[in-house]
Each structure stands twice: as structure tokens, then as C-alpha cells.
Design a protein around this motif. Structure first.
Motif, short mmCIF file in Angstrom:
data_model
loop_
_atom_site.label_atom_id
_atom_site.label_comp_id
_atom_site.label_asym_id
_atom_site.label_seq_id
_atom_site.Cartn_x
_atom_site.Cartn_y
_atom_site.Cartn_z
N PRO A 6 0.83 -1.21 0.00
CA PRO A 6 0.00 0.00 0.00
C PRO A 6 0.87 1.26 0.00
O PRO A 6 1.85 1.33 0.73
CB PRO A 6 -0.79 -0.11 1.30
N LYS A 7 0.48 2.23 -0.78
CA LYS A 7 1.26 3.43 -0.98
C LYS A 7 1.51 4.21 0.30
O LYS A 7 2.57 4.76 0.51
CB LYS A 7 0.54 4.34 -1.98
N SER A 8 0.51 4.22 1.16
CA SER A 8 0.61 5.05 2.36
C SER A 8 1.80 4.64 3.22
O SER A 8 2.34 5.45 3.96
CB SER A 8 -0.67 4.92 3.17
N GLN A 9 2.20 3.39 3.12
CA GLN A 9 3.28 2.95 4.00
C GLN A 9 4.65 2.98 3.34
O GLN A 9 5.65 2.97 4.02
CB GLN A 9 2.98 1.53 4.48
N SER A 10 4.70 2.97 2.04
CA SER A 10 6.01 2.85 1.41
C SER A 10 6.25 3.88 0.32
O SER A 10 7.21 3.79 -0.41
CB SER A 10 6.18 1.45 0.85
N GLY A 11 5.37 4.87 0.22
CA GLY A 11 5.47 5.82 -0.88
C GLY A 11 6.50 6.92 -0.66
O GLY A 11 6.89 7.22 0.46
N PHE A 12 6.92 7.51 -1.78
CA PHE A 12 7.81 8.68 -1.78
C PHE A 12 6.98 9.91 -2.14
O PHE A 12 5.88 9.78 -2.69
CB PHE A 12 8.94 8.47 -2.78
N TYR A 388 17.92 -0.65 1.18
CA TYR A 388 18.38 0.75 1.22
C TYR A 388 17.21 1.71 0.94
O TYR A 388 17.05 2.73 1.61
CB TYR A 388 19.51 0.98 0.22
N LEU A 389 16.39 1.38 -0.05
CA LEU A 389 15.29 2.28 -0.40
C LEU A 389 14.25 2.38 0.71
O LEU A 389 13.62 3.42 0.90
CB LEU A 389 14.64 1.84 -1.71
N THR A 390 14.09 1.30 1.46
CA THR A 390 13.17 1.34 2.60
C THR A 390 13.64 2.39 3.61
O THR A 390 12.84 3.13 4.18
CB THR A 390 13.07 -0.06 3.24
N GLN A 391 14.95 2.46 3.79
CA GLN A 391 15.51 3.46 4.71
C GLN A 391 15.41 4.88 4.14
O GLN A 391 15.21 5.84 4.87
CB GLN A 391 16.96 3.13 5.03
N PHE A 444 12.85 -4.72 -11.15
CA PHE A 444 12.54 -4.26 -9.78
C PHE A 444 12.50 -2.72 -9.73
O PHE A 444 11.55 -2.12 -9.21
CB PHE A 444 13.58 -4.79 -8.79
N TYR A 445 13.52 -2.10 -10.32
CA TYR A 445 13.60 -0.63 -10.25
C TYR A 445 12.45 0.01 -11.04
O TYR A 445 11.89 1.01 -10.62
CB TYR A 445 14.97 -0.16 -10.76
N ARG A 446 12.10 -0.61 -12.16
CA ARG A 446 10.98 -0.11 -12.96
C ARG A 446 9.70 -0.10 -12.12
O ARG A 446 8.89 0.83 -12.16
CB ARG A 446 10.80 -0.98 -14.21
N GLU A 447 9.54 -1.12 -11.31
CA GLU A 447 8.37 -1.24 -10.44
C GLU A 447 8.39 -0.15 -9.35
O GLU A 447 7.36 0.45 -9.06
CB GLU A 447 8.40 -2.64 -9.81
N VAL A 448 9.56 0.08 -8.78
CA VAL A 448 9.70 1.15 -7.77
C VAL A 448 9.29 2.49 -8.38
O VAL A 448 8.52 3.25 -7.79
CB VAL A 448 11.16 1.23 -7.26
N ILE A 449 9.80 2.74 -9.57
CA ILE A 449 9.52 4.03 -10.22
C ILE A 449 8.03 4.15 -10.54
O ILE A 449 7.41 5.19 -10.30
CB ILE A 449 10.39 4.18 -11.49
N ALA A 450 7.47 3.09 -11.09
CA ALA A 450 6.05 3.14 -11.47
C ALA A 450 5.15 3.39 -10.26
O ALA A 450 4.17 4.13 -10.35
CB ALA A 450 5.66 1.84 -12.17
N ARG A 451 5.49 2.79 -9.12
CA ARG A 451 4.65 2.95 -7.92
C ARG A 451 5.04 4.16 -7.09
O ARG A 451 4.32 4.52 -6.17
CB ARG A 451 4.81 1.73 -7.02
N ASN A 452 6.22 4.73 -7.37
CA ASN A 452 6.80 5.76 -6.50
C ASN A 452 6.82 5.25 -5.06
O ASN A 452 6.49 5.98 -4.11
CB ASN A 452 6.04 7.09 -6.63
N ALA A 453 7.23 4.03 -4.92
CA ALA A 453 7.21 3.37 -3.60
C ALA A 453 8.18 2.20 -3.63
O ALA A 453 8.53 1.69 -4.69
CB ALA A 453 5.81 2.85 -3.30
N VAL A 454 8.63 1.79 -2.46
CA VAL A 454 9.49 0.60 -2.39
C VAL A 454 8.65 -0.59 -2.82
O VAL A 454 7.60 -0.86 -2.24
CB VAL A 454 10.03 0.38 -0.97
N ALA A 455 9.13 -1.27 -3.84
CA ALA A 455 8.33 -2.36 -4.40
C ALA A 455 8.83 -3.70 -3.86
O ALA A 455 9.98 -3.82 -3.47
CB ALA A 455 8.42 -2.35 -5.91
#
Ligand code: GBH
Length: 455
Positions: A6-12, A388-391, A444-455
Motif C-alpha cells: 500500500p502506498k501510504s506505507q512505502s510511498g515517496f 536501502y530504499l526502505t531506509q 525491480f527498479y521499474r516497479e519502484v519508479i512506477a509505484r513511486n514506492a518501495v516495491a
């Protein structure tokens, strides 16, 4: 489609920039093309025994000719920004004097291609490829090199500043000073005595300040500028208020001749006391130049340095050596510390009131074995990036003003003294055919970018 996180917990934050990073000598090749002069890395890599696999950057991944394909790879990731470096010896083959227009043309073409793809260019002026001609006149041991950097930086800002809004001055002074001028394992391969090293450090930060001033003066519209430094990142081994304070003090002191002097305009008392008779020679005017106001701070984040508070007197912190069992990635130096990506920007905000921060590099090497189907399932790189991205997300969620992240690196490339044996790319490169193959980590990185969140 199921949303795993869910975006609320892992979004940028909205508008957060996602990109990759490279450096000229590591990817371009084409070292004799269009009037480029030699750099200290051409000289150094051609000396026997300096590069682990005996390789050079002569051809590398041929980005000079394949930049369109490489921009298409970025677009396929969904990246919104790209950090590249400009080769000083392409623009000024002799370091100073008459510019070589054909050298700058390459960056013109690259920038146009990026803009066409909707990717924001961030240009670094110096990623270690000093023109050999300047080395022959004393290199970073000479104050003239700092002046020459200012002139070169001003010229580039004038030519590219109409389309490039964001510039970084020098990449990782810490690395090119310590490895190149003290340990001698990077170009120009010097092992100077302490005073010489301190003077080189001073000339590096002076170059940064002169560059900032010259670029602002010669750009035809307002541009934005900052350093891209590999700071020592003090991490409180246990997050108590006392340990956090100790880690802050340590971070300020360990970076005294680099980020601290650039952002505070003075050498710390502890640095001057520790260097004593070997302190750099400088003037009050130098310090003003060095601390020329910047628009943002760029941080290259790889490894952690752990601290706890020291109950005895100064320096109030105790550096903890890593146990021999501490885990690392494919490169032995690359010890794993995801929380470095939280503490580095937090310290920049706390210690220096940084209002805008970019993670100018973060990423990892991997053994990257080819599977039978020709793909690379680099789950170790994904593990590293996810942690790292989670941090980093923790930092942005707490309001630390990080505006973007540049993953090192887009492509496998010339890893300095390690040559081509060490691979840092999201995209695998076959060095015989130059064929590019995205690894699983690219997905993986494409997914992070698409969601603007740690995927
Ligand atoms: C960055 O340096 C550089 O900016 C980039 O060009 C580079 O490709 C990337 O990281 C990955 O390394 O061989 O044991 O002496 C990161 C800091 C400092 C890490 C030098 C490697 C050499 C270790 N680097 N260090 S050793």
C-alpha cells in the motif's frame, strides 16, 4: 491488478525524481575521438599493474556511440532523471585555453536526446578525469588547477545551461584525493606526505567554490548547483539520543575537509588541531569562495560507519570497527548498511540545514551470473536496493528533504582499479558484442519508479 505494498506505507513524495548515474570515463570509450585530450585515467589505466584485469576505458561500453540506445533503456525503466558526467578533456583537451567545440557537441546531443525522452539531465563537471596536461603542471597539488576548473565549469554552464538546469561540481573529493593522492591506487597514483594531501583537499574544495561562482556568472539563466560527495556516514549503532548526537558529531568531524568546510566555511578546530603543522595553507578569502551558497547537497551513499557515544571527554564518540563477520556485497569494501541511506540525508539536514538533497549514487556490485536462458537473476542486488530504499523512504516520510535518487549504475562499466570484473549495472553489458540486457533488478527498479514506492 493486486497492489502488494500500500502506498501510504512505502510511498515517496509526489514529484520525487528517479534516475540512474554514470561517469564519462567509465562508460564513454571513444578516447581519441573528436579532439578529446588524454586524462589522468588514460595514463593510469595504461600503466602495467594498476587495473586488476589489465583493462582500460579506451572502449568501455561505447556509450559515446550508443547513447541513444542507452537513453532508450532509461526510458524503458520509466526514469525521470539521469546523472552523467562531462569529460573535461573533451571540452578543453589541454585543460585550459582553447575549447574544443566537437567535445561539447557530444553532451549537446546527449542532453537533447534526454529531453526528448522526458528525462531531466543532471550534469557532473568532474568525475576524476583530469586533463593530463594539467597533471603535468602539478595537478591538484597546484592551486592553478582549481582556477582552471572554474574556467571550464563556467564555459560548460554557459553552453549547456540553457537546457541543463542542475549541475554537480566535483564527484567524491574524498575518493579522488585519498585514493589518488594518498593511497596511490587511483589516478594519478600519488602517495603524498600529509601536508601534500591536505593541500590537495583544499584545492579540491576551492575548485568547487570557484566552479559555483563561475557557473552562476556565466549561465544564461538561473541554474542550480551542488556538490556530490561520498561522505563518511555516522550511524548510531543503537538509536538512543546520546548515540545519535555522537553520530552527528562524528559525521561533521570525519567530513571536515570536504562537506563540512564547503557548507560551514571553516575548517573545524579538531581538523586544524589534528593536522597541526601539516594543515593546508589557506586564506580567509579562500574559505568564503569554498562556502559559496549551493542549491542542494548531493550524497553518494554506499557503506555505513557505526558509532556510539563516548562517556569520557572529547571527541564524544566512539567509532566501532566492523566485526570480521560483517556482511558485504560482491565488492569486499561494500559492507551492507541500509540505514546509511536514512542517516546520510538526515545528517545533512540536521548538521547543515540542507533544504534540498539528492542521493547522487547508491547501488551495488553483484557476481551477476548468466542463467541458462541468458538472463541475470540478481536477487542480491534487489535485496540490497529494497533494503536501502526502505531506509530512504523512512527519511522522506519523516520530512527529510530528499528530492531524488540516482541509482549507480545504468550499465555495467569500467569500475576504476577493478576494471570490468566488477559489475554495478542494472543492465548487463557483454563486453565483446556490446549487447545490453536488463537484469532482474531493472524490472525491480521499474516497479519502484512506477509505484513511486518501495516495491
Ligand atoms: C563511487 O565510489 C564512484 O563515484 C563511482 O565512480 C564508482 O563506480 C562507484 O562508487 C562504485 O564503486 O578497491 O578497496 O581500495 C564509491 C566509493 C571509493 C568505493 C573507492 C570503492 C575503492 C575500494 N569508492 N573504493 S578499494
Amino acid at each position: 491488478e493486486a497492489d502488494a505494498a500500500p502506498k501510504s506505507q512505502s510511498g515517496f513524495p509526489d514529484g520525487f525524481l528517479w534516475g540512474t548515474a554514470t561517469a564519462a570515463y567509465q562508460v564513454e570509450g571513444a578516447v581519441h575521438e573528436d579532439g578529446r585530450g588524454p586524462s589522468i585515467w588514460d595514463t593510469f589505466s595504461h600503466l602495467p599493474g594498476k587495473i586488476r584485469d589489465g583493462s582500460t576505458g579506451d572502449v568501455s561500453v561505447d556509450h559515446y556511440h550508443r547513447y541513444k540506445e542507452d537513453v532508450a533503456l532509461m526510458k524503458a525503466l520509466g526514469a525521470t532523471s539521469y546523472r552523467f558526467s562531462i569529460a573535461w578533456p573533451r571540452v578543453f583537451p589541454d585543460g585550459t585555453g582553447t575549447p574544443n567545440p566537437k567535445g561539447l557537441d557530444f553532451y549537446d546531443r546527449l542532453v537533447d536526446e534526454l529531453l526528448k525522452a522526458g528525462i531531466k539531465p543532471f550534469a557532473t563537471l568532474y568525475h576524476w578525469d583530469l586533463p593530463q596536461a594539467l597533471q603535468d603542471r602539478g595537478g591538484w597539488q597546484s592551486r592553478d588547477t582549481a582556477q582552471a576548473f572554474g574556467a571550464y565549469a563556467g564555459y560548460v554552464a554557459n553552453k549547456l545551461g540553457d537546457r541543463v538546469e542542475n549541475f554537480f561540481t566535483l564527484n567524491e573529493m574524498l575518493t579522488f584525493v585519498e585514493h589518488g593522492h594518498a593511497a596511490g591506487v587511483f589516478a594519478p597514483g600519488l602517495t603524498l606526505p600529509p601536508q601534500g594531501v591536505n593541500q590537495v583537499r583544499h584545492h579540491a574544495v576551492l575548485a568547487h567554490g570557484l566552479g559555483v561562482q563561475a557557473m552562476r556568472a556565466s549561465a544564461r539563466r538561473p541554474i542550480r548547483i551542488g556538490p556530490a560527495e561520498n561522505i563518511t556516514i555516522g550511524i548510531p549503532a543503537v538509536e538512543t539520543p546520546e548515540n545519535i548526537r555522537a553520530a552527528e558529531i562524528a559525521t561533521r568531524e570525519f567530513n571536515a575537509p570536504y562537506l563540512t568546510v564547503m557548507l560551514e566555511g571553516r575548517y573545524t578546530d579538531a581538523y586544524l588541531a589534528a593536522t597541526g603543522a601539516d594543515a593546508p595553507k589557506f586564506t580567509a578569502e579562500d574559505l568564503k569562495i569554498i562556502a559559496s551558497p549551493v542549491d542542494f547537497v548531493g550524497l553518494n551513499v554506499y557503506t555505513p560507519s557505526f558509532f556510539v557515544v563516548a562517556t569520557d571527554a572529547a571527541p564524544h564518540y566512539r567509532a566501532l570497527p566492523l566485526p570480521s563477520s560483517y556482511p558485504h556485497m560482491a565488492s569486499p569494501w561494500l559492507t551492507i548498511g541500509p540505514e546509511a541511506l536514512y542517516w546520510a540525508p538526515r545528517h545533512a539536514a540536521t548538521l547543515w540545514n540542507a533544504k534540498e538533497i539528492y542521493i547522487t549514487e547508491n547501488g551495488t556490485s553483484s557476481a551477476d551470473q548468466l542463467a541458462e536462458d541468458g538472463q541475470i537473476y540478481d536477487t542480491d542486488r534487489i535485496m540490497y536496493l529494497r533494503n536501502y530504499l526502505t531506509q530512504l523512504q523512512r527519511a522522506t516520510a519523516e520530512g527529510v528533504p530528499v528530492r531524488g535518487y540516482f541509482l549507480w549504475s545504468l550499465l555495467d562499466n569500467f569500475e576504476w582499479a577493478d576494471g570490468y570484473a566488477t559489475r554495478f549495472g542494472l543492465v548487463h553489458v557483454d563486453y565483446t558484442t556490446q549487447k545490453r540486457t536488463p537484469k532482474l533488478s531493472a524490472a525491480f527498479y521499474r516497479e519502484v519508479i512506477a509505484r513511486n514506492a518501495v516495491a
